[in-house]
Design a protein around this motif. Structure first.
Motif, PDB file in Angstrom:
ATOM      1  N   GLN A  76      38.689  46.286  37.812  1.00 53.96           N
ATOM      2  CA  GLN A  76      38.032  45.445  38.881  1.00 53.96           C
ATOM      3  C   GLN A  76      36.811  45.081  38.839  1.00 53.96           C
ATOM      4  O   GLN A  76      36.257  44.111  39.165  1.00 53.96           O
ATOM      5  CB  GLN A  76      38.988  45.903  40.014  1.00 53.96           C
ATOM      6  CG  GLN A  76      38.794  44.810  41.111  1.00 53.96           C
ATOM      7  CD  GLN A  76      39.889  45.198  42.265  1.00 53.96           C
ATOM      8  OE1 GLN A  76      40.374  46.017  42.676  1.00 53.96           O
ATOM      9  NE2 GLN A  76      39.719  44.180  43.232  1.00 53.96           N
TER      10      GLN A  76
ATOM     11  N   ASP B 132      42.428  43.775  35.588  1.00 58.67           N
ATOM     12  CA  ASP B 132      42.555  43.828  36.948  1.00 58.67           C
ATOM     13  C   ASP B 132      41.687  42.889  37.554  1.00 58.67           C
ATOM     14  O   ASP B 132      40.345  43.057  37.621  1.00 58.67           O
ATOM     15  CB  ASP B 132      42.145  45.307  37.336  1.00 58.67           C
ATOM     16  CG  ASP B 132      42.220  45.638  38.896  1.00 58.67           C
ATOM     17  OD1 ASP B 132      42.774  44.606  39.619  1.00 58.67           O
ATOM     18  OD2 ASP B 132      42.138  46.806  39.321  1.00 58.67           O
ATOM     19  N   GLU B 133      42.187  41.777  38.251  1.00 64.03           N
ATOM     20  CA  GLU B 133      41.763  40.585  38.785  1.00 64.03           C
ATOM     21  C   GLU B 133      40.471  39.974  37.942  1.00 64.03           C
ATOM     22  O   GLU B 133      39.261  39.973  38.271  1.00 64.03           O
ATOM     23  CB  GLU B 133      41.285  40.971  40.161  1.00 64.03           C
ATOM     24  CG  GLU B 133      42.190  41.553  41.043  1.00 64.03           C
ATOM     25  CD  GLU B 133      41.983  41.571  42.677  1.00 64.03           C
ATOM     26  OE1 GLU B 133      40.958  40.860  42.937  1.00 64.03           O
ATOM     27  OE2 GLU B 133      42.421  42.382  43.201  1.00 64.03           O
TER      28      GLU B 133
ATOM     29  N   SER C 138      45.115  48.477  41.611  1.00 59.04           N
ATOM     30  CA  SER C 138      43.867  49.231  40.668  1.00 59.04           C
ATOM     31  C   SER C 138      44.371  50.789  40.402  1.00 59.04           C
ATOM     32  O   SER C 138      43.813  51.211  39.181  1.00 59.04           O
ATOM     33  CB  SER C 138      42.703  49.122  41.586  1.00 59.04           C
ATOM     34  OG  SER C 138      42.441  47.640  41.716  1.00 59.04           O
TER      35      SER C 138
END
Ligand SMILES: Nc1ncnc2c1ncn2[C@@H]1O[C@H](COP(=O)(O)OP(=O)(O)O)[C@@H](O)[C@H]1O
Ligand SMILES: [Mg+2]
Lengths: 360, 267
Positions: free
Chosen positions: B98, B182-183, B56
């Motif tokens: 994220q 991010d995810e 991240s």
């Protein structure tokens, strides 16, 4: 009758989640507070023949207008999750700035403008200290409040004076009996449009709602915060000049913190969350009406000035408890105001304890 | 596609994004030691690594939110130094963070347009809410995101819906060159996952957007990626194209390094 009863829930279910319902759901505190205001108006009208009169309308407006302007000034700062404790003291000192510049040879109008600029500068200091130097705004602005009080007491030697100037300008600013009410309405309109209708307002709510998300969206968080402190100080200063001309005398020893708290209280009564992320200008005005009516109404009823504070305090408490409870009872997610959170936590503990007792 | 040769090649034009020796610390915590990675045009790069590996942090550097302590970033062969998120966006870098970077209090359409509002009135920047509302509705319908009302505050949506909104916001931009995810699949159901995977595939194949995806689900990654990088202790330790590594090998490798680091901790 009995044959009608089973049909009722069906009818209820058919009602669509209309725009109106969403509005009331999102602005429940404001709606409840306006109901409280109406209830207070009815109460005082019944209790005293002198409340609902044109003469008292003017007096009432002069109670409400300052509360409203302080509340309007605080709302953006409160939405950000910050607080400005110095706005009341800004109100006390700004007319002295006018006097200062005028004594320095500047014409009255220019002195007023300069005084407001000084207030903006002081707001900028509030913003820079709390945002750039990371001092919590509660402390930063409290320091500012005391410093301003000290400066003005030293400058004036603690002696009351009269505001500088006369004529049309002074009348517009505050000499005309209704001018405060018009200032309040005008500022309310501008602030409402600013908050609801511009990117600046949207970004205030974004920063207050989720600072990290706002930053990741590229919003200049620091810049938004600093501007809100400047705006708050400017409105406080403007109110001071208006009220100075309205009252016709300036007392440097007046306690600004009390004024500030009336503003914050009005905002909170009107649905602004002390934890940030939520608040409206309309709500701030409604809150100011509630507070103004309480003050004015009980004075008319002949409540002694000692008892007045007690009554004011209790009425604020009752109004807020009512507000929070109705909100808790109706909202699915109980995470609105800070008061709501506190009450809901206490409520949950209470309920769990009772459950435990029933089980054991 | 040249397998695993990218890092040895000179800064070719086919690398849209390249980083050299990116490092960053938070006080005593070293998040990134020296990250070298590259991303070709239209490529989907999967980035995997344990929690706290620095993924991240790397995304936040590439998107202008953090400034790295050291190292260089090249965009289409030219060195860039992003001063802000706005700056990175202007260079065509879009990000799904994220934490999604949504504001729960604001409506779906305000979130979609956050800090890129449609405005009128010049300097005053009045919000063009009607235009934004309609555009949001149209766009979400187009890409197949199912949101009953764009007026709903985002806080009232499900986790999957929120992620879909965050992804939609990033892919809505027209000048997008690099997309950082991010995810993006963390809280999603099967239907939403396939929607996002479809979006990623069509973006990279049709629009030639280069994409970095971070995810812990290697099966998903193998579905969408052209190449996988493993980041460990703030460094890229493995750089393999899909032709060079099998899903089982990657899982085995990750489990082993996880056990290995556990052992060294105990010893
Ligand atoms: N803002 C921050 N302040 C302090 N430490 C941070 C911050 N952001 C990340 N870190 C630290 O940097 C390391 C890498 O974090 P992160 O990039 O979030 O890892 P990942 O996304 O791979 O799980 C972690 O040890 C984390 O605690
Ligand atoms: Mg992470």
């Amino acid at each position: 009758m009995s044959s009608d009863t089973p049909a009722l829930p069906v009818v209820k279910r058919r009602i669509p989640a209309s725009v109106m319902r969403r509005f009331i759901g999102q602005h429940l505190t404001e709606v409840v507070s306006s109901l409280v205001a109406v209830a207070l108006a009815i109460f005082f009208t019944i209790e005293s023949p002198n409340f609902f009169t044109s003469a008292n309308a003017l007096v009432l407006s002069q109670f409400i207008a300052p509360f409203a302007i302080f509340a309007l000034a605080e709302v953006p700062v409160l939405i950000l999750g910050e607080i400005d404790l110095s706005v009341g003291q800004m109100y006390i000192v700004s007319p002295f700035f006018v006097t200062y510049w005028n004594h320095a040879g500047v014409p009255v109008l220019a002195s007023v403008v300069l005084a407001l600029l000084v207030c903006c500068g002081l707001g900028l200091i509030n913003g820079l200290v709390s945002v750039s130097l990371r001092v919590p705004s509660f402390i930063a602005t409290l320091g500012m409040a005391f410093a301003l009080r000290g400066i003005i007491l030293i400058y004036s030697h603690g002696a009351p004076t009269n505001p500088i100037g006369s004529g049309t300008l002074v009348n517009i600013l505050g000499g005309w009996p209704w001018s405060e009410a018009f200032w309040a309405l005008g500022i309310a309109a501008v602030m409402h449009v600013m908050l609801r209708g511009t990117t600046f307002g949207l970004h205030i709510v974004a920063v207050g709602g989720n600072t990290e998300s706002a930053r990741e969206s590229g919003i200049r968080v620091d810049y938004i915060k600093i501007w809100c402190f400047v705006l708050c100080a400017l409105l406080g200063g403007l109110m001071g000049i208006v009220d100075g001309y309205h009252l016709g005398s300036l007392d440097p020893a007046t306690d600004g913190l009390t004024f500030m708290f009336y503003g914050v209280t009005s905002a909170v009564i009107g649905g602004t969350a002390l934890t940030g992320g939520r608040g409206t200008m309309v709500g701030a005005c409604i809150g100011a009406c509630v507070l103004g009516m309480i003050k004015n109404g009980f004075l008319i009823l002949g409540t002694s000035s000692f008892a007045l504070d007690l009554v004011t305090g209790l009425t604020i408490l009752v109004a807020m408890i009512l507000n929070v409870q109705i909100e808790l009872a109706t909202s699915k997610r109980g995470s609105r105001g800070s008061f709501g959170q506190v009450v809901s936590v206490i409520f949950t503990i209470f309920v769990q304890r009772r459950k435990g007792r029933v089980r054991s | 596609m040249t397998p695993n040769g990218g890092t040895n090649e000179p800064a070719g034009v086919e690398d849209v994004l390249r980083t050299e020796h990116i490092s960053m610390s938070f006080g005593p915590v070293i998040a990134l030691r020296s990250v070298n990675l590259h991303l070709r045009r239209g490529e989907v790069l999967g980035l995997v690594g344990d929690n706290g590996a620095g993924k991240s942090t790397l995304v936040k550097i590439l998107t202008g939110l953090h400034r790295p302590d050291g190292g260089r970033i090249y965009l289409e062969g030219e060195e860039v130094k992003f001063r802000s998120v706005r700056d990175a966006r202007q260079h065509g870098i879009e990000t799904v963070f994220q934490n999604l970077a949504l504001v729960g209090e604001l409506s779906v359409y305000h979130n979609l347009f956050l800090n890129r509002e449609y405005t009128r009135g010049g300097w005053f920047r009045f919000l063009g809410n009607r235009v934004m509302r309609a555009a949001a509705r149209q766009f979400l319908d187009e890409i197949g995101v199912n949101i009953p009302s764009v007026d709903t505050p985002v806080a009232e949506l499900s986790g999957g819906q929120r992620q879909a909104i965050a992804v939609a916001r990033a892919v809505r931009q027209e000048n997008i060159k690099v997309l950082l995810l991010d995810e993006p699949l963390a809280a999603m159901g099967a239907k939403e996952t396939s929607l996002i995977i479809g979006l990623i595939n069509s973006l990279s194949k049709k629009a030639n957007v280069s994409i970095i995806v971070i995810d812990h689900n290697y099966t998903h990654l193998f579905e969408i990626c052209d190449r996988i990088n493993v980041i460990q202790h703030g460094q890229v330790t493995v750089d393999k194209s899909l032709s060079e590594i099998k899903l089982e090998e990657l899982i085995e490798f990750m489990v082993q390094t996880f056990r290995g680091s556990g052992k060294t901790l105990v010893d």
